[in-house]
Design an enzyme around this catalytic site. Sequence first.
Site, PDB file in Angstrom:
ATOM      1  N   HIS A 479       0.561  -1.052   0.108  1.00  0.00           N
ATOM      2  CA  HIS A 479      -0.093   0.372   0.142  1.00  0.00           C
ATOM      3  C   HIS A 479       0.543   0.861   0.045  1.00  0.00           C
ATOM      4  O   HIS A 479       0.264   2.553  -0.707  1.00  0.00           O
ATOM      5  CB  HIS A 479      -0.684  -0.291   0.737  1.00  0.00           C
ATOM      6  CG  HIS A 479      -1.790   0.896   1.561  1.00  0.00           C
ATOM      7  ND1 HIS A 479      -3.486   0.926   0.837  1.00  0.00           N
ATOM      8  CD2 HIS A 479      -1.527   2.790   1.786  1.00  0.00           C
ATOM      9  CE1 HIS A 479      -3.770   2.321   1.026  1.00  0.00           C
ATOM     10  NE2 HIS A 479      -2.865   3.248   2.109  1.00  0.00           N
ATOM     11  N   GLU A 480       1.564   1.510   1.147  1.00  0.00           N
ATOM     12  CA  GLU A 480       2.233   2.593   1.112  1.00  0.00           C
ATOM     13  C   GLU A 480       3.401   2.442  -0.228  1.00  0.00           C
ATOM     14  O   GLU A 480       3.572   3.664  -0.530  1.00  0.00           O
ATOM     15  CB  GLU A 480       3.568   2.272   2.339  1.00  0.00           C
ATOM     16  CG  GLU A 480       2.724   2.977   3.870  1.00  0.00           C
ATOM     17  CD  GLU A 480       1.674   3.684   3.316  1.00  0.00           C
ATOM     18  OE1 GLU A 480       1.627   4.473   3.161  1.00  0.00           O
ATOM     19  OE2 GLU A 480       0.468   3.482   3.838  1.00  0.00           O
ATOM     20  N   HIS A 483       1.610   4.273  -2.725  1.00  0.00           N
ATOM     21  CA  HIS A 483       2.073   5.846  -2.727  1.00  0.00           C
ATOM     22  C   HIS A 483       3.012   6.487  -3.323  1.00  0.00           C
ATOM     23  O   HIS A 483       3.410   7.369  -4.266  1.00  0.00           O
ATOM     24  CB  HIS A 483       1.712   6.330  -1.360  1.00  0.00           C
ATOM     25  CG  HIS A 483       0.525   6.428  -0.366  1.00  0.00           C
ATOM     26  ND1 HIS A 483      -0.878   6.922  -1.313  1.00  0.00           N
ATOM     27  CD2 HIS A 483      -0.396   5.650  -0.039  1.00  0.00           C
ATOM     28  CE1 HIS A 483      -1.625   6.879  -0.888  1.00  0.00           C
ATOM     29  NE2 HIS A 483      -1.607   5.952   0.620  1.00  0.00           N
ATOM     30  N   HIS A 486       3.782   6.260  -7.141  1.00  0.00           N
ATOM     31  CA  HIS A 486       2.734   7.403  -7.508  1.00  0.00           C
ATOM     32  C   HIS A 486       3.628   8.711  -7.395  1.00  0.00           C
ATOM     33  O   HIS A 486       3.405   9.721  -8.800  1.00  0.00           O
ATOM     34  CB  HIS A 486       1.787   7.829  -6.422  1.00  0.00           C
ATOM     35  CG  HIS A 486       0.540   8.638  -7.365  1.00  0.00           C
ATOM     36  ND1 HIS A 486      -1.006   9.006  -6.568  1.00  0.00           N
ATOM     37  CD2 HIS A 486       0.301   9.020  -9.187  1.00  0.00           C
ATOM     38  CE1 HIS A 486      -1.572   9.106  -7.174  1.00  0.00           C
ATOM     39  NE2 HIS A 486      -0.613   9.635  -8.644  1.00  0.00           N
TER      40      HIS A 486
END
Length: 689
Positions: A479-480, A483, A486
């Site tokens: 998940h991190e 980020h 991105h």
Amino acid sequence: MQPFNFKYYSNMTITNPLLLQNPIEKIDQIVPSYVEPAISQILSENLTEIEQIVKQPDLNWQNFMLALEKLENKLSKAWSPVSHLNSVCNSNELREAYDKALGLLTDYSTKLGQHKGLYKATKGLYDSRSELQLTDVQAHILKDSLLGYKLSGIDLEPEAQKEYAEIQNRLAQLTSKFEQNLMDATMSWKKLLDKPEALSGLPETELSMLAASAEAQGKKGYLITLEIPSYIAIMTYADDRELREEVYSAYVTRASETGPDNGKFDNSEVMVELLALKKAKAKLLGFKNYAELSLESKMAESPEKVVAFLEQLNSAAHSQAVRELEELKAFTKKLGLDELKSWDVAYYSEKLKQQNYQISQSEIRPYFLVDKVIQGLFELTEHHFNVSFRQTEQVAVWHQDVKHFQLLRNDQVIAEFYLDLYARPHKRGGAWMNDYQGRFKIDDTLTQIPIAYLTCNFAAPSKNKPALLTHDEVVTLFHEFGHGIHHMLTQVDELSASGIANVPWDAVELPSQFMENFCYQPDVINRLSQHYETGEPLPKDKLDKLIAAKNFQSAMMMARQIEFSLFDMKIHLSEPLSSGQIQQVIDDIRQQVAVMQPPEFNRFQHSFSHIFAGGYSAGYYSYKWAEVLSADAFSLFEEEGVMNKAAGEKFLKNILEKGGSAEPMDLFVAFRGREPSIEPLLRHSGIQS
């Protein structure tokens, strides 16, 4: 492991690192006394330069917006290491310096937001975008900048602007205070046990973790804390029900008027004042409430639409959540438990999961060696997004466990990131990605690359055992990292829209939640798993059980997220509330959507830092909305193949590289060929619509 030793570095005589071109290169030499003078100097210099910029004739992108972005870049690169250290190496001295500088930054931000010259120049550029031949990205940035000025009170009368500035300053103080109270409350509670018999039920890996925690503080035995790895270990595996109740009670009353601290770190009045000030700010700006103000810069059209979306999810999931709880209660009755309590849920859910699927997080933890997981994550990223990774050693870090990596494409470094994975004292709980600097084309010869911090709170390696992750923690890491890519894989040249910059809050979770989906794909899990002793990958029978158990109690988990999201939205729609009324709001919402009612002493809201100390105020629904986007996005990979390079390139080109350069719905439609559907989310969650 010791916290950052500021006192050691305070004896060194070096140039203030925060005034250097790249302060991160000296992050191990930043001390609290450097912070306020450096930030004050940069702000003063920026304000002087801004006055010169707006006086120029014939403004264009280069002499106006690019010039402003250069000033912002210098400031953010000085402040980012300070903010980061405050989260990962907290100390009383740093807190004081951080809070002082935060006040200066808040005043500065308010001045810029209400600067008539800046607003007039921005509007002039936007109105002349065709004549100036601005790109679509530049026009989008200017459009969003104008909204930013509106939300900063550019149209207010002088007295109202003064009131707005006072509100902003106080909000900054209170959000910092909320987080500090929570950190202090988390660190203040500990329980040392002498013998392993007192921790019956805990697997050997979890016992080793608690022993290592005790050893790190110079003690013998097993140290239980309220840090997440320790808390989850007790709640999931401890046979001693009284111990589970004690740890649960301490955890859910952190930073409240009750609990073991007896109100020492109470966030009650902090929440009350925060909500009142947000309401006052919204009213000043012409909104009925703070929820309307918050959504002005998000994808969602209105608070009513958000509530309707959440209620739609609740309608789809509630009956299944009730059935899941009833199954758990029936199971516990067979085991002789008359009444299921909140501190029993994780413990008996784990046993029920074992019965139904013969699989547990602890059982598969030995297969998720942290180095192997990272290697597999990198390989997946390389395959889909055409990059490679290189670890570097000769860089300054804030703790011995921190690692530094470069991302390369065609042998060129395109980004860097720091990986800080393990829980420790003086480090904020949770997991997050933050940026040191964004991609920025400064001139025709120089483009600044993105640099990110990726932070988690996993159990650290011990003397006898390497760091091992549960599958849930693997999902958190992915998940991190979503980020992170991105931010790091953007191809936008303008600082104001590169990476995560300018991405609406309810779209920023798309890449992170998208990456989570890979953690349940057999091809990917085989790349991630390797038993730390035998070197064997996760056996097929365990792999099949892990995937089969993916949606175990998924409706209950969805109900919990809906509860948090509705609570967030409702308190920001309301008139100013007392502490008791805040409690009443969450109690009422629990009656509506929760299937398991917590005890009266539960004070979850006092530690809900996402909305009281983070950026999710009237925006926590973003997690569920982004799940809709991410599930639908990942359905393309389900259709074309999980390792389909063309699908990966399409996600890279339409989502990751675009950053905040366009409306997120337009980017999603370009990627998927249509607007998002809720059906993939329900299907991925095993919920019948």
